[in-house]
Design a protein around this motif. Structure first.
Motif, PDB file in Angstrom:
ATOM      1  N   LYS A  54       0.837  -1.197   0.000  1.00 51.10           N
ATOM      2  CA  LYS A  54       0.000   0.000   0.000  1.00 51.10           C
ATOM      3  C   LYS A  54       0.876   1.252   0.000  1.00 51.10           C
ATOM      4  CE  LYS A  54      -3.527   2.386   2.742  1.00 51.10           C
ATOM      5  NZ  LYS A  54      -4.318   2.368   4.006  1.00 51.10           N
ATOM      6  N   GLY A  55       0.557   2.194  -0.874  1.00 55.08           N
ATOM      7  CA  GLY A  55       1.271   3.468  -0.907  1.00 55.08           C
ATOM      8  C   GLY A  55       2.484   3.498  -1.808  1.00 55.08           C
ATOM      9  N   VAL A  56       2.921   2.352  -2.342  1.00 54.79           N
ATOM     10  CA  VAL A  56       4.071   2.315  -3.246  1.00 54.79           C
ATOM     11  C   VAL A  56       3.661   2.839  -4.620  1.00 54.79           C
ATOM     12  CG1 VAL A  56       5.650   0.803  -4.516  1.00 54.79           C
ATOM     13  CG2 VAL A  56       5.286   0.453  -2.071  1.00 54.79           C
ATOM     14  N   THR A  57       4.509   3.670  -5.219  1.00 50.36           N
ATOM     15  CA  THR A  57       4.279   4.182  -6.571  1.00 50.36           C
ATOM     16  C   THR A  57       5.418   3.718  -7.469  1.00 50.36           C
ATOM     17  OG1 THR A  57       3.187   6.155  -5.686  1.00 50.36           O
ATOM     18  CG2 THR A  57       3.940   6.248  -7.979  1.00 50.36           C
ATOM     19  N   LEU A  58       5.086   3.270  -8.676  1.00 52.10           N
ATOM     20  CA  LEU A  58       6.091   2.804  -9.633  1.00 52.10           C
ATOM     21  C   LEU A  58       6.046   3.647 -10.899  1.00 52.10           C
ATOM     22  CD1 LEU A  58       8.175   0.830 -10.855  1.00 52.10           C
ATOM     23  CD2 LEU A  58       6.249  -0.648 -11.511  1.00 52.10           C
ATOM     24  N   PHE A  59       7.139   4.359 -11.185  1.00 51.50           N
ATOM     25  CA  PHE A  59       7.323   5.034 -12.467  1.00 51.50           C
ATOM     26  C   PHE A  59       8.147   4.098 -13.347  1.00 51.50           C
ATOM     27  CE2 PHE A  59       6.404   8.492  -9.616  1.00 51.50           C
ATOM     28  CZ  PHE A  59       5.710   9.422 -10.385  1.00 51.50           C
ATOM     29  N   TRP A  60       7.597   3.740 -14.500  1.00 51.45           N
ATOM     30  CA  TRP A  60       8.264   2.746 -15.352  1.00 51.45           C
ATOM     31  C   TRP A  60       8.237   3.241 -16.788  1.00 51.45           C
ATOM     32  CZ3 TRP A  60       6.259  -3.028 -15.844  1.00 51.45           C
ATOM     33  CH2 TRP A  60       7.209  -3.787 -16.542  1.00 51.45           C
ATOM     34  N   THR A  61       9.418   3.396 -17.375  1.00 51.69           N
ATOM     35  CA  THR A  61       9.506   3.770 -18.778  1.00 51.69           C
ATOM     36  C   THR A  61       9.928   2.543 -19.574  1.00 51.69           C
ATOM     37  OG1 THR A  61      10.641   5.196 -20.393  1.00 51.69           O
ATOM     38  CG2 THR A  61      11.851   4.663 -18.390  1.00 51.69           C
ATOM     39  N   VAL A  62       9.202   2.256 -20.655  1.00 47.32           N
ATOM     40  CA  VAL A  62       9.421   1.019 -21.395  1.00 47.32           C
ATOM     41  C   VAL A  62       9.153   1.257 -22.875  1.00 47.32           C
ATOM     42  CG1 VAL A  62       7.042   0.222 -21.091  1.00 47.32           C
ATOM     43  CG2 VAL A  62       8.853  -1.461 -21.421  1.00 47.32           C
ATOM     44  N   ARG A  63       9.870   0.555 -23.718  1.00 50.46           N
ATOM     45  CA  ARG A  63       9.630   0.656 -25.154  1.00 50.46           C
ATOM     46  C   ARG A  63       8.341  -0.077 -25.521  1.00 50.46           C
ATOM     47  NH1 ARG A  63      14.803  -1.468 -28.207  1.00 50.46           N
ATOM     48  NH2 ARG A  63      14.183  -3.320 -27.018  1.00 50.46           N
ATOM     49  N   GLU A  64       7.653   0.434 -26.526  1.00 50.08           N
ATOM     50  CA  GLU A  64       6.399  -0.194 -26.937  1.00 50.08           C
ATOM     51  C   GLU A  64       6.596  -1.669 -27.276  1.00 50.08           C
ATOM     52  OE1 GLU A  64       2.858   1.313 -29.753  1.00 50.08           O
ATOM     53  OE2 GLU A  64       4.621   0.635 -30.874  1.00 50.08           O
ATOM     54  N   VAL A  65       7.720  -1.985 -27.905  1.00 51.28           N
ATOM     55  CA  VAL A  65       7.969  -3.358 -28.323  1.00 51.28           C
ATOM     56  C   VAL A  65       8.105  -4.301 -27.131  1.00 51.28           C
ATOM     57  CG1 VAL A  65      10.486  -3.189 -28.404  1.00 51.28           C
ATOM     58  CG2 VAL A  65       9.298  -4.731 -29.980  1.00 51.28           C
ATOM     59  N   ASP A  66       8.337  -3.741 -25.923  1.00 52.50           N
ATOM     60  CA  ASP A  66       8.512  -4.566 -24.727  1.00 52.50           C
ATOM     61  C   ASP A  66       7.280  -4.580 -23.826  1.00 52.50           C
ATOM     62  OD1 ASP A  66      11.133  -5.298 -25.385  1.00 52.50           O
ATOM     63  OD2 ASP A  66      11.962  -3.477 -24.481  1.00 52.50           O
ATOM     64  N   LEU A  67       6.113  -4.216 -24.369  1.00 49.63           N
ATOM     65  CA  LEU A  67       4.901  -4.208 -23.551  1.00 49.63           C
ATOM     66  C   LEU A  67       4.527  -5.597 -23.046  1.00 49.63           C
ATOM     67  CD1 LEU A  67       2.527  -1.594 -25.230  1.00 49.63           C
ATOM     68  CD2 LEU A  67       3.510  -1.526 -22.935  1.00 49.63           C
ATOM     69  N   GLY A  68       5.068  -6.631 -23.668  1.00 47.57           N
ATOM     70  CA  GLY A  68       4.836  -7.982 -23.167  1.00 47.57           C
ATOM     71  C   GLY A  68       5.372  -8.155 -21.754  1.00 47.57           C
ATOM     72  N   LEU A  69       6.469  -7.467 -21.435  1.00 51.28           N
ATOM     73  CA  LEU A  69       7.020  -7.504 -20.082  1.00 51.28           C
ATOM     74  C   LEU A  69       6.055  -6.852 -19.098  1.00 51.28           C
ATOM     75  CD1 LEU A  69       9.389  -8.027 -18.128  1.00 51.28           C
ATOM     76  CD2 LEU A  69      10.403  -5.870 -18.904  1.00 51.28           C
ATOM     77  N   VAL A  70       5.416  -5.761 -19.525  1.00 56.16           N
ATOM     78  CA  VAL A  70       4.431  -5.080 -18.676  1.00 56.16           C
ATOM     79  C   VAL A  70       3.225  -5.982 -18.447  1.00 56.16           C
ATOM     80  CG1 VAL A  70       2.950  -3.053 -18.456  1.00 56.16           C
ATOM     81  CG2 VAL A  70       5.203  -2.841 -19.540  1.00 56.16           C
ATOM     82  N   ALA A  71       2.732  -6.604 -19.523  1.00 60.41           N
ATOM     83  CA  ALA A  71       1.568  -7.484 -19.408  1.00 60.41           C
ATOM     84  C   ALA A  71       1.851  -8.634 -18.451  1.00 60.41           C
ATOM     85  CB  ALA A  71       1.190  -8.019 -20.791  1.00 60.41           C
ATOM     86  N   ASP A  72       3.046  -9.189 -18.519  1.00 57.22           N
ATOM     87  CA  ASP A  72       3.404 -10.303 -17.644  1.00 57.22           C
ATOM     88  C   ASP A  72       3.427  -9.863 -16.183  1.00 57.22           C
ATOM     89  OD1 ASP A  72       4.606 -13.129 -17.425  1.00 57.22           O
ATOM     90  OD2 ASP A  72       6.103 -11.898 -16.389  1.00 57.22           O
ATOM     91  N   ALA A  73       3.992  -8.684 -15.918  1.00 58.54           N
ATOM     92  CA  ALA A  73       4.049  -8.185 -14.544  1.00 58.54           C
ATOM     93  C   ALA A  73       2.651  -7.918 -13.999  1.00 58.54           C
ATOM     94  CB  ALA A  73       4.896  -6.916 -14.488  1.00 58.54           C
ATOM     95  N   LEU A  74       1.772  -7.353 -14.831  1.00 53.51           N
ATOM     96  CA  LEU A  74       0.399  -7.085 -14.396  1.00 53.51           C
ATOM     97  C   LEU A  74      -0.331  -8.372 -14.022  1.00 53.51           C
ATOM     98  CD1 LEU A  74      -0.627  -4.411 -17.058  1.00 53.51           C
ATOM     99  CD2 LEU A  74      -0.437  -4.017 -14.590  1.00 53.51           C
ATOM    100  N   SER A  75      -0.038  -9.446 -14.737  1.00 58.81           N
ATOM    101  CA  SER A  75      -0.724 -10.714 -14.474  1.00 58.81           C
ATOM    102  C   SER A  75      -0.224 -11.395 -13.213  1.00 58.81           C
ATOM    103  CB  SER A  75      -0.544 -11.663 -15.667  1.00 58.81           C
ATOM    104  OG  SER A  75       0.811 -12.094 -15.773  1.00 58.81           O
ATOM    105  N   LYS A  76       0.956 -11.031 -12.748  1.00 63.46           N
ATOM    106  CA  LYS A  76       1.558 -11.714 -11.605  1.00 63.46           C
ATOM    107  C   LYS A  76       1.461 -10.935 -10.301  1.00 63.46           C
ATOM    108  CE  LYS A  76       5.054 -14.447 -14.075  1.00 63.46           C
ATOM    109  NZ  LYS A  76       4.723 -15.719 -13.402  1.00 63.46           N
TER     110      LYS A  76
END
Length: 593
Positions: free
Chosen positions: A483-505
């Motif tokens: 609770k209260g943690v904020t994540l700023f994450w910059t990522v290339r569009e081609v690597d959105l699969g990494l974002v999707a995987d993190a969201l699922s876990k």
């Protein structure tokens, strides 16, 4: 065509060859001044010279300034004429003693034994030689100037041409460029070793900082440097085996300052080397018995042109690194690859099983040794891939899977999430997913990029990740964002699969996420791995924010004040963020390649 007797290797050289398992070969050293060595001598603007004082201590000096200041004047006879420091040069003292200016010191056939290295830093040519001083004299061109001119005649008894590895290109100037005001860190030094018949003077080069200070106290000065892969002759180290007395000369080509040192060496092999200088199998420890630092004593200057492509990275002392990075390969058992999961065209997650269960903290790394899989054996030169010549193939990877939630308990499996960027990662990406059979030694787990805050303290924590720099935060967050943690994450569009995987876990990640997407619409797309709209829609639905642009200073301003910042990004982004957050508490990790 010249015919001459092949010189035998001496006892010290053969001892090193046996210890290091060097195959038998003829000694390429020639018992005269070879045509190649004579040519290098003629064109070289520098010569490093070594000689032994009355106490048996070698000293090294550096003379020169203009090409052809040393040249062959008869078969195996050379003449040297150079400006020198009149009163402080230790080799001048050894060769000419207290001779008055203009007085000729006769050496003859039993003259002072000396060694030298003619070196042209522009063309990276060098040649070693050794012989005896036939005659020498010192002239003083200007009264009370501190400078002098030396003339020597030397009979050459042995010579050897050397390869250009680890020579960083420089242009030598008789006078210093007027604009030079900075002092450059040493990327080159000269050394001399003693032997009754075959003394040796040579150079050692590498990236600035490759020579390390082990101790520097009022009573002891000890230096350590790695012996990079060379020609396997081990002439200098062979001399060290028989006599540990040696000398170094470390020049500053920008200012003309010079540090002259004489002392004793210890040859460090295998674990003895890596215990002091990790990732090193062969190193020299130099303990100084006397030194002289002489300002503006060199009669020439240099401007850098180009570093050697063979220079490896600087190897830090064990005392300069976290403990986990310095353990011996295999100290923590082995790891066997279980699976590979592709997350984007260049990012995959790899899961390993340990033969010895271990514990680690979120944010730490694992040290793996791939030398058995990728080692190529000895090569003298490797111009097609010069960096591989001194690559020990030991790598650190941030563990992206969370540790055990039970304090002190051990885990038998771990994951790393990596981008394909080099030789080792390229090898892993070719392992065909879950293909069995890859087992590598593990040195251990370590690293200081951890968060020991209480759960309440983490409510004031902000994470900033650049691309695959998310990996330590994946382990820190585990299965649920605090609770209260904020994540700023910059990522290339081609690597959105990494974002999707993190969201699922990770539960709650979408709400905590401030995502910046770069490279939008770039060639290659998403590789068919994820639906961009679905990924971004989920983040917004959960309460997060998405921008299709680079992160900016203003994005972080609202979070400043009383926060703990944790940053893991490549050097460009890391530098900008540290500047933006000046005055804030920032803990950062880097993954510079």
């Amino acid at each position: 065509m010249s015919i001459h007797e092949v010189l035998p290797f001496h006892e010290g050289e053969t001892s090193l060859h046996h210890t290091l398992h060097v195959p038998d070969r003829d000694n390429p050293t020639q018992p005269f001044l070879s045509p190649f060595a004579a040519s290098v001598l003629q064109r070289s603007p520098l010569i490093a010279l070594g000689a032994v004082d009355e106490q048996g201590r070698p000293w090294t000096t550096l003379w020169g300034g203009e090409p052809a200041f040393a040249r062959s004047i008869a078969p195996s006879i050379i003449a040297i004429k150079s400006g020198v420091a009149r009163t402080h040069d230790p080799v001048i003292e050894i060769l000419l003693g207290a001779a008055a200016p203009g007085e000729v010191v006769q050496g003859g056939e039993k003259g002072a034994l000396m060694s030298g290295l003619a070196i042209d830093l522009d063309s990276r040519l060098r040649a070693k030689f050794a012989g005896r001083m036939i005659a020498g004299a010192l002239q003083e061109p200007e009264k009370d100037s501190g400078a002098a001119e030396v003339q020597l005649v030397v009979k050459i008894e042995t010579s050897l041409g050397n390869c250009p590895k680890y020579l960083n290109r420089k242009a030598i100037h008789p006078l210093p460029p007027p604009a030079i005001s900075l002092i450059y860190a040493a990327d080159l030094f000269f050394l001399s070793s003693s032997h009754p018949l075959t003394p040796s003077t040579n150079h050692r080069g590498g990236p600035p900082g490759f020579i390390r200070i082990l101790t520097n106290t009022p009573t002891e000065l000890t230096l350590v440097y790695p012996e990079y892969s060379g020609n396997n002759l081990y002439q200098t180290l062979g001399n060290y085996r028989l006599s540990p007395l040696a000398s170094l000369l470390i020049p500053d080509f920008a200012t003309g300052d010079a540090l002259y040192l004489t002392g004793r060496v210890d040859i460090l092999i295998g674990p003895a080397a890596s215990a002091i200088l990790p990732h090193t199998n062969l190193a020299i420890k130099f303990t100084t018995t006397e030194y002289r630092f002489i300002a503006t004593s060199l009669p020439f200057r240099a401007t850098p042109i180009e570093p050697s492509p063979y220079n490896p990275r600087v190897r830090l002392l064990a005392t300069e690194q976290p403990a986990g990075a310095t353990s011996q390969p295999g100290a923590a058992g082995t790891a066997t690859l279980l699976s590979q999961t592709s997350l984007s065209p260049s990012i995959s997650r790899f899961r390993f099983r340990l033969d010895k269960a271990a514990n680690w903290k979120g944010g730490q790394y694992v040290v793996l040794d791939f030398s058995d899989e990728l080692g190529m054996g000895y090569s003298h030169m490797r111009d097609e891939d010069p960096q591989s010549l001194n690559d020990d193939l030991v790598r650190t990877f941030t563990v992206s899977s969370p540790p055990s939630t039970e304090s002190g308990s051990e885990v038998a499996e771990f994951e790393i999430t990596i981008r394909k960027v080099g030789r080792v990662t390229g090898f892993l990406f070719k392992r065909d997913g879950g293909k069995k059979g890859l087992t590598v030694p593990v040195s251990g787990f370590g690293g200081e990029f951890v968060d020991d805050s209480t759960e309440e303290g983490r409510e004031k924590t902000v994470y900033i990740a650049g691309g695959v720099g998310i990996t330590p935060f994946l382990a820190l967050m585990g299965s649920k964002v605090n609770k209260g943690v904020t994540l700023f994450w910059t990522v290339r569009e081609v690597d959105l699969g990494l974002v999707a995987d993190a969201l699922s876990k990770i539960e709650g990640l979408g709400a905590a996420l401030r995502l910046f997407i770069t490279g939008v619409g770039a060639e290659g797309g998403l590789g068919g791995r994820v639906d961009k709209g679905e990924v971004l829609g989920r983040i917004v639905k959960d309460g997060g924010v998405v921008w299709e642009r680079r992160i900016e200073k203003g994005d972080l301003v609202g979070e400043k004040g009383g926060k703990k910042w944790m940053l893991c990004a490549g050097k460009p982004l890391r530098s900008r963020v540290l500047e933006w957050l000046e005055g804030e508490t920032v803990v950062f990790e880097d993954f510079d390649y």
